[in-house]
Scaffold this motif. Sequence first.
Motif, short mmCIF file in Angstrom:
data_model
loop_
_atom_site.label_atom_id
_atom_site.label_comp_id
_atom_site.label_asym_id
_atom_site.label_seq_id
_atom_site.Cartn_x
_atom_site.Cartn_y
_atom_site.Cartn_z
N HIS A 181 0.84 -1.21 0.00
CA HIS A 181 0.00 0.00 0.00
C HIS A 181 0.87 1.25 0.00
O HIS A 181 0.57 2.23 -0.69
N TYR A 189 -8.28 -4.99 2.34
CA TYR A 189 -7.88 -3.91 1.45
C TYR A 189 -6.53 -4.18 0.81
O TYR A 189 -6.33 -4.02 -0.40
N GLY A 226 -6.66 -6.59 -1.88
CA GLY A 226 -7.41 -6.16 -3.05
C GLY A 226 -8.79 -6.76 -3.14
O GLY A 226 -9.40 -6.78 -4.21
N TRP A 227 -9.33 -7.24 -2.00
CA TRP A 227 -10.62 -7.92 -2.00
C TRP A 227 -11.78 -7.01 -1.57
O TRP A 227 -12.92 -7.35 -1.80
N TRP A 228 -11.47 -5.91 -0.92
CA TRP A 228 -12.52 -5.00 -0.44
C TRP A 228 -11.90 -3.62 -0.24
O TRP A 228 -10.84 -3.50 0.35
N GLN A 229 -12.57 -2.58 -0.73
CA GLN A 229 -12.02 -1.23 -0.71
C GLN A 229 -12.69 -0.34 0.34
O GLN A 229 -12.55 0.88 0.28
N VAL A 282 -11.06 2.71 2.12
CA VAL A 282 -10.83 3.97 1.41
C VAL A 282 -11.68 5.09 2.01
O VAL A 282 -11.29 6.26 1.99
N GLU A 329 -9.72 6.90 4.49
CA GLU A 329 -8.74 7.80 3.89
C GLU A 329 -9.39 9.12 3.49
O GLU A 329 -8.80 10.19 3.65
N LYS A 330 -10.59 9.04 2.97
CA LYS A 330 -11.29 10.25 2.54
C LYS A 330 -11.54 11.20 3.70
O LYS A 330 -11.59 12.42 3.52
N CYS A 360 -4.07 8.24 4.81
CA CYS A 360 -3.67 6.87 4.56
C CYS A 360 -4.49 5.94 5.45
O CYS A 360 -4.41 6.04 6.69
N LYS A 375 0.15 -9.45 -2.73
CA LYS A 375 -0.94 -8.71 -2.09
C LYS A 375 -1.80 -9.63 -1.22
O LYS A 375 -2.17 -9.27 -0.10
#
Length: 231
Positions: A19, A103, A106-109, A112, A115-116, A153, A207
């Motif tokens: 990441h 995350y 790469g299986w679930w975002q 994020v 982070e926002k 992050c 990953k």
Amino acid sequence: MFESIYLAALLTGFLGGVHCLGMCGGVVGALTFSLEVKNQASWWRMLPFQFAYNAGRIISYMLIGALFGALGMYLNQSLASVLPFQQSLQIVAGLFMLALGLYLAGWWQGIVVIEKAGRSLWLKLSPYAQQMRTVKNYRQAGLYGLVWGWLPCGLVYSMLILALSAGGALQGALVMLAFGLGTLPNLLLIGAFAFFFTRLSRNVWVKSLAGITVMLMGLHQIYLALVVSIA
């Protein structure tokens, strides 16, 4: 249990390198390239600058980790008579590590979203970061790292939940120190091996392995919290 938290933070920082390459790799690579062009020096001569950048970054992590640790201790003292707050924080930290593992794999975002939440603060700090990119000495590099440490992050924010459950300001700072040290090898080597590390970070097996390992550590944190409550 607390020793386990530090180990989890260290390993999460190291395994989260896949990441870090996406979030900070461009920053590190650009800064290293800029210094090499201006000074006509090889990457290894720029290594002290990279240490200065990362020292500033880790100091920022420790400061906010101390704040979160102190906040967690205050809330625990205030609410301990009402509910098992420390245990609850430990479980929440474990759940965040599960989400982080998904995350990284790469299986679930979903992470994020976290982070926002920090982007509004970064928008205020980023102009200062841009002004500091012309680095001429170690002090300036360290100052740049201090600002860089506030880059939004999900990996960092997940570790701050762990710092919140650590038990105090010192413990929270140590959690973030362990995490920062874990990220150090990846970020120091990016400048020299950017192409290799970029390819590595896109490898599905790399990953997946990193994500599964972080999820196992999250389950371990939850297990420890439940065992302590039963004991």
